[in-house]
Design an enzyme around this catalytic site. Structure first.
Site, PDB file in Angstrom:
ATOM      1  N   LYS A  79     -10.899  60.559-104.776  1.00 19.04           N
ATOM      2  CA  LYS A  79     -12.074  61.422-104.972  1.00 19.04           C
ATOM      3  C   LYS A  79     -12.130  62.621-104.005  1.00 19.04           C
ATOM      4  O   LYS A  79     -12.581  63.698-104.395  1.00 19.04           O
ATOM      5  CB  LYS A  79     -13.360  60.604-104.877  1.00 19.04           C
ATOM      6  CG  LYS A  79     -13.550  59.653-106.055  1.00 19.04           C
ATOM      7  CD  LYS A  79     -14.877  58.943-105.982  1.00 19.04           C
ATOM      8  CE  LYS A  79     -15.139  58.135-107.241  1.00 19.04           C
ATOM      9  NZ  LYS A  79     -16.491  57.589-107.289  1.00 19.04           N
ATOM     10  N   ASP A  91     -21.419  61.310-110.305  1.00 16.50           N
ATOM     11  CA  ASP A  91     -22.176  60.207-109.683  1.00 16.50           C
ATOM     12  C   ASP A  91     -23.556  60.743-109.274  1.00 16.50           C
ATOM     13  O   ASP A  91     -24.554  60.031-109.299  1.00 16.50           O
ATOM     14  CB  ASP A  91     -21.462  59.673-108.434  1.00 16.50           C
ATOM     15  CG  ASP A  91     -20.237  58.842-108.789  1.00 16.50           C
ATOM     16  OD1 ASP A  91     -20.207  58.271-109.897  1.00 16.50           O
ATOM     17  OD2 ASP A  91     -19.323  58.763-107.955  1.00 16.50           O
ATOM     18  N   GLY A 150     -25.654  52.863 -95.723  1.00 18.66           N
ATOM     19  CA  GLY A 150     -24.245  53.232 -95.792  1.00 18.66           C
ATOM     20  C   GLY A 150     -24.040  54.730 -95.689  1.00 18.66           C
ATOM     21  O   GLY A 150     -24.933  55.526 -96.034  1.00 18.66           O
ATOM     22  N   GLY A 174     -17.996  57.052 -98.664  1.00 22.98           N
ATOM     23  CA  GLY A 174     -17.779  57.937 -99.802  1.00 22.98           C
ATOM     24  C   GLY A 174     -18.878  57.829-100.841  1.00 22.98           C
ATOM     25  O   GLY A 174     -19.378  58.834-101.348  1.00 22.98           O
TER      26      GLY A 174
HETATM   27  P1  ATR Z   1     -17.021  53.820-100.059  1.00 23.14           P
HETATM   28  O1  ATR Z   1     -16.154  55.011-100.326  1.00 23.14           O
HETATM   29  O2  ATR Z   1     -16.958  52.779-101.147  1.00 23.14           O
HETATM   30  O3  ATR Z   1     -18.419  54.162 -99.682  1.00 23.14           O
HETATM   31  P2  ATR Z   1     -16.244  53.430 -97.309  1.00 23.14           P
HETATM   32  O4  ATR Z   1     -16.095  54.884 -97.113  1.00 23.14           O
HETATM   33  O5  ATR Z   1     -15.216  52.505 -96.733  1.00 23.14           O
HETATM   34  O6  ATR Z   1     -16.294  53.047 -98.838  1.00 23.14           O
HETATM   35  O7  ATR Z   1     -17.693  52.992 -96.797  1.00 23.14           O
HETATM   36  C1  ATR Z   1     -18.123  51.680 -96.798  1.00 23.14           C
HETATM   37  C2  ATR Z   1     -19.561  51.645 -96.279  1.00 23.14           C
HETATM   38  O8  ATR Z   1     -19.965  50.265 -96.202  1.00 23.14           O
HETATM   39  C3  ATR Z   1     -19.720  52.207 -94.879  1.00 23.14           C
HETATM   40  O9  ATR Z   1     -20.997  52.772 -94.760  1.00 23.14           O
HETATM   41  C4  ATR Z   1     -19.584  50.950 -94.019  1.00 23.14           C
HETATM   42  O10 ATR Z   1     -20.152  51.051 -92.739  1.00 23.14           O
HETATM   43  P3  ATR Z   1     -19.275  51.663 -91.503  1.00 23.14           P
HETATM   44  O11 ATR Z   1     -19.301  53.153 -91.695  1.00 23.14           O
HETATM   45  O12 ATR Z   1     -19.990  51.227 -90.301  1.00 23.14           O
HETATM   46  O13 ATR Z   1     -17.901  51.076 -91.660  1.00 23.14           O
HETATM   47  C5  ATR Z   1     -20.358  49.979 -94.865  1.00 23.14           C
HETATM   48  N1  ATR Z   1     -20.059  48.570 -94.581  1.00 23.14           N
HETATM   49  C6  ATR Z   1     -18.953  47.883 -94.921  1.00 23.14           C
HETATM   50  N2  ATR Z   1     -19.046  46.593 -94.503  1.00 23.14           N
HETATM   51  C7  ATR Z   1     -20.253  46.470 -93.894  1.00 23.14           C
HETATM   52  C8  ATR Z   1     -20.975  45.374 -93.261  1.00 23.14           C
HETATM   53  N3  ATR Z   1     -20.437  44.156 -93.196  1.00 23.14           N
HETATM   54  N4  ATR Z   1     -22.213  45.621 -92.763  1.00 23.14           N
HETATM   55  C9  ATR Z   1     -22.763  46.853 -92.844  1.00 23.14           C
HETATM   56  N5  ATR Z   1     -22.149  47.914 -93.433  1.00 23.14           N
HETATM   57  C10 ATR Z   1     -20.912  47.723 -93.944  1.00 23.14           C
END
Ligand code: ATR
Length: 277
Positions: A65, A105, A131, A134
């Protein structure tokens, strides 16, 4: 015959061929929509292939993306600030075919709430986005454009939330997840954009009893359809909207521009996709 595609790596779990295939059949359109696996290093070559005119356009999914955003010739002005895209259109330019990119989206998130919870943004002074990855970008950008007073982006890693709020600007504010007790009492809308919830995982220490009783909780995770967050919200009597609708609605603008019919997100389509979850 118009052709469209979805590219990703891997791509075999994508539901997009099912959605677009359903619409092609429903509207009796002679067209095709195929899943193509494209490795990251092969993305520039795929863009060259697009410039030959083989396809009318297509979708882009994980992990392309952001890279596809950078490879496009033209960006949709409304969604360019998101820095990531999911929809491509092949258009004619003065010196040949050009690739136009946009992020639907941004549209699908709101269209799903419009269908499931009409008036969802009206009178909402504060919203929370969980969060800052992305998936949070399109949602946060859409909330910033929706007239909501303030949107708090709460992330496990606060620096990422600060950065996203700074980049998108407007009414966004980045915080750590620990700020939940301070922002929840004002938040009439909560959106989970993290991967928490996939496979039935839940958040630790997110006390939903702090939310106003008329708050709406929505998740963009749709496997499972009812995430632990949505189940907990429902158990408290809060309004909930699941993430499957966003997947269906984000597909609408692409189909319309490639095949010339604006398709409808029907109960039957939802059921067909639901059966594959
Ligand atoms: P995507 O593109 O699907 O959003 P990503 O860029 O890897 O994937 O982002 C994942 C999100 O989930 C992030 O906000 C991540 O928090 P961090 O920035 O602190 O990594 C969040 N996330 C993943 N596992 C988590 C957990 N166990 N508790 C809280 N937040 C989580």
């Amino acid at each position: 015959m118009k052709k469209a595609f979805v590219i990703g790596f891997p791509i075999k779990h994508s539901r997009s061929p099912l959605i677009h295939g359903y619409w092609l059949k429903t509207y009796g359109i002679e067209g095709s929509y195929e899943a193509i696996e494209v490795a990251p290093e092969a993305l520039p070559a795929f863009f060259e292939r697009l410039r030959t005119g083989e396809f009318a356009g297509g979708n882009v999914t994980v992990p392309h993306k952001e890279a596809a955003f950078r490879l496009c010739d033209i960006q949709d002005p409304e969604t360019a600030g998101i820095g990531a895209l999911n929809t491509l259109d092949v258009v004619s330019g003065a010196d040949g075919l050009r690739i136009h990119g946009r992020n639907t989206d941004f549209y699908g998130f709101a269209a799903n709430l419009d269908q499931q919870a009409p008036g969802w943004a009206e009178g909402v002074d504060a919203a929370v986005v969980l969060g800052a990855g992305g998936a949070a970008r399109a949602v946060a950008a859409r909330l910033a454009a929706s007239g909501i007073g303030r949107t708090y982006i709460l992330n496990r890693t606060p620096e990422r939330a600060h950065r996203l709020a700074r980049e998108l600007g407007g009414t966004l504010e980045g915080r750590g997840l620990g700020d939940w007790p301070r922002v929840a009492p004002q938040a009439r809308l909560v959106v989970n954009t993290t991967t928490v919830g996939m496979g039935g995982t839940g958040f630790e220490g997110l006390d939903l009893s702090l939310l106003p009783p008329d708050a709406l909780v929505t998740d963009i995770v749709y496997t499972p359809l009812e995430t632990p967050l949505l189940a907990a919200a429902r158990a408290r009597g809060l309004r909930t909207v699941d993430g499957l609708g966003m997947l269906l609605h984000q597909a609408v603008p692409g189909f319309e521009s490639w095949f010339g019919v604006r398709p409808e997100v029907t109960r039957q389509l939802r059921q067909i996709v639901e059966q594959t979850l």
